[in-house]
Design a protein around this motif. Structure first.
Motif, PDB file in Angstrom:
ATOM      1  N   ILE A 114       0.834  -1.203   0.000  1.00  0.00           N
ATOM      2  CA  ILE A 114       0.000   0.000   0.000  1.00  0.00           C
ATOM      3  C   ILE A 114       0.873   1.261   0.000  1.00  0.00           C
ATOM      4  N   VAL A 115       1.945   1.234   0.799  1.00  0.00           N
ATOM      5  CA  VAL A 115       2.828   2.400   0.871  1.00  0.00           C
ATOM      6  C   VAL A 115       3.536   2.626  -0.461  1.00  0.00           C
ATOM      7  N   ILE A 116       3.991   1.545  -1.098  1.00  0.00           N
ATOM      8  CA  ILE A 116       4.653   1.679  -2.397  1.00  0.00           C
ATOM      9  C   ILE A 116       3.694   2.273  -3.419  1.00  0.00           C
ATOM     10  N   GLY A 117       2.442   1.815  -3.420  1.00  0.00           N
ATOM     11  CA  GLY A 117       1.454   2.364  -4.345  1.00  0.00           C
ATOM     12  C   GLY A 117       1.219   3.839  -4.128  1.00  0.00           C
ATOM     13  N   MET A 118       1.140   4.252  -2.859  1.00  0.00           N
ATOM     14  CA  MET A 118       0.959   5.668  -2.558  1.00  0.00           C
ATOM     15  C   MET A 118       2.167   6.483  -3.022  1.00  0.00           C
ATOM     16  N   ALA A 119       3.367   5.911  -2.872  1.00  0.00           N
ATOM     17  CA  ALA A 119       4.581   6.630  -3.272  1.00  0.00           C
ATOM     18  C   ALA A 119       4.624   6.840  -4.776  1.00  0.00           C
ATOM     19  N   ILE A 120       4.251   5.812  -5.546  1.00  0.00           N
ATOM     20  CA  ILE A 120       4.274   5.936  -7.002  1.00  0.00           C
ATOM     21  C   ILE A 120       3.286   7.006  -7.466  1.00  0.00           C
ATOM     22  N   LYS A 121       2.144   7.075  -6.804  1.00  0.00           N
ATOM     23  CA  LYS A 121       1.149   8.079  -7.183  1.00  0.00           C
ATOM     24  C   LYS A 121       1.560   9.475  -6.728  1.00  0.00           C
ATOM     25  N   ALA A 122       2.104   9.584  -5.514  1.00  0.00           N
ATOM     26  CA  ALA A 122       2.431  10.897  -4.958  1.00  0.00           C
ATOM     27  C   ALA A 122       3.599  11.556  -5.685  1.00  0.00           C
ATOM     28  N   THR A 123       4.557  10.787  -6.166  1.00  0.00           N
ATOM     29  CA  THR A 123       5.716  11.371  -6.834  1.00  0.00           C
ATOM     30  C   THR A 123       5.426  11.765  -8.276  1.00  0.00           C
ATOM     31  N   GLY A 124       4.272  11.373  -8.800  1.00  0.00           N
ATOM     32  CA  GLY A 124       3.951  11.664 -10.187  1.00  0.00           C
ATOM     33  C   GLY A 124       4.442  10.611 -11.149  1.00  0.00           C
ATOM     34  N   LEU A 125       4.998   9.528 -10.621  1.00  0.00           N
ATOM     35  CA  LEU A 125       5.511   8.467 -11.477  1.00  0.00           C
ATOM     36  C   LEU A 125       4.389   7.762 -12.232  1.00  0.00           C
ATOM     37  N   SER A 126       3.182   7.752 -11.660  1.00  0.00           N
ATOM     38  CA  SER A 126       2.066   7.072 -12.324  1.00  0.00           C
ATOM     39  C   SER A 126       1.697   7.776 -13.639  1.00  0.00           C
ATOM     40  N   ALA A 127       1.651   9.118 -13.640  1.00  0.00           N
ATOM     41  CA  ALA A 127       1.341   9.855 -14.870  1.00  0.00           C
ATOM     42  C   ALA A 127       2.439   9.670 -15.904  1.00  0.00           C
ATOM     43  N   ARG A 128       3.678   9.608 -15.459  1.00  0.00           N
ATOM     44  CA  ARG A 128       4.786   9.397 -16.391  1.00  0.00           C
ATOM     45  C   ARG A 128       4.702   7.994 -17.007  1.00  0.00           C
ATOM     46  N   ILE A 129       4.297   7.031 -16.190  1.00  0.00           N
ATOM     47  CA  ILE A 129       4.124   5.666 -16.703  1.00  0.00           C
ATOM     48  C   ILE A 129       3.043   5.641 -17.777  1.00  0.00           C
ATOM     49  N   ALA A 130       1.954   6.392 -17.554  1.00  0.00           N
ATOM     50  CA  ALA A 130       0.881   6.453 -18.555  1.00  0.00           C
ATOM     51  C   ALA A 130       1.397   7.039 -19.862  1.00  0.00           C
TER      52      ALA A 130
END
Length: 292
Positions: free
Chosen positions: A96-112
């Motif tokens: 859960i913490v790793i998922g929150m970190a990926i979203k909070a750093t903006g890495l999720s949008a970059r992955i998209a």
């Protein structure tokens, strides 16, 4: 519209249910069943009833269960709290913490953005690519719940990048491809979902042996990972992919270079994946790698 009255912020129906459970334990205890079993049964019935009815938040119900079990001494405290020291709990927590970190750093949008650039132009290739992306994500994050929380905004950004309408059947297929791709084949990756983690924690507590990440992957991934992914792609293409139709309305996106927080997170995830894949060599359980 019904009016709900609360006593100290608690729904009175929840108090009534707790009172009924306590009365049942008092009446049955010592006569019908032994008193310790009656107390345990009352606490369990009250907990399940509160979860089923949703009268109070589920998290408070769970905390109330632990408090009541300890207060009424239905079992030794170390037995009641044993789940919190198992590797399964900490694997779920770290996921859960790793998922929150990926979203909070903006890495999720970059992955998209990266995913939109790598996918093919046909609907079939896009569905296949998104499904495989979900499987790859299962290697990076050890909790299916955390991955789903992460992947939904990534897929929503991807649908926007592809210029699809939200109500379109194909956009629904893209969302399903990512969600199902990261949840169904993950049963073949030991720390990648909650049931596996629970099974591993029980196995470790009962038999004092731990399940190896690499051995589990070799035994199960060919069938339950690769074959299941291929079958899932075929089903998604059949129900959500057009025959030979392409997606040409892609929207360009220009993002700045990786921020320091994103770079650090990429390094951490790479190190974690390397340690998970080589646990047979160094012997560190996947849960403690995730927590690190």
């Amino acid at each position: 519209m019904t009016t709900r009255f609360f006593v100290f912020g608690i729904d009175p129906r929840a108090l009534v249910m707790a009172a009924i459970a306590g009365t049942a334990a008092f009446v049955l205890g010592g006569d019908v069943i032994p008193a310790p079993q009656a107390k345990a049964a009352a606490i369990i019935v009250a907990t399940i009833g509160l979860w089923a009815t949703g009268l109070i938040p589920e998290a408070l119900t769970a905390l109330g269960f632990f408090a009541a079990a300890i207060l009424f001494k239905v079992a030794p405290t170390e037995t009641i709290l044993s789940g919190l020291i198992s590797s399964a709990f900490w694997m779920i927590f770290s996921g859960i913490v790793i998922g929150m970190a990926i979203k909070a750093t903006g890495l999720s949008a970059r992955i998209a953005d990266l995913l939109a650039a790598l996918l093919g132009k046909s609907q079939a290739s896009i569905l296949a690519g998104v499904t495989v992306f979900g499987v790859v994500l299962a290697f990076l994050m050890p909790s299916a719940m955390g991955r789903v929380v992460l992947i939904v905004p990534v897929l929503a950004d991807l649908v926007a990048r592809l210029g699809l309408a939200k109500e379109d059947k194909f956009s629904s297929g893209v969302m399903l491809a990512g969600i199902l791709g990261t949840s169904l084949p993950s049963t073949a990756i030991y720390p990648a979902n909650i049931p596996n983690n629970v099974m591993g924690g029980i196995f470790e507590n009962l038999f004092h042996q731990r399940i190896s990440y690499s051995d589990y992957l070799i035994d199960y991934f060919p069938l339950f990972g690769i074959a299941k992914t291929a079958l899932l792609i075929l089903v998604l293409i059949h129900f959500h992919g057009g025959k030979g139709e392409g997606v040409a309305n892609r929207k360009a996106s220009h993002r700045p270079p990786l921020a320091p927080a994103e770079r650090r997170l990429v390094v951490y995830l790479g190190a974690a994946m390397a340690l998970w894949m080589t646990d047979a060599i160094h012997g560190i359980p996947p849960a403690w790698v995730g927590l690190l």
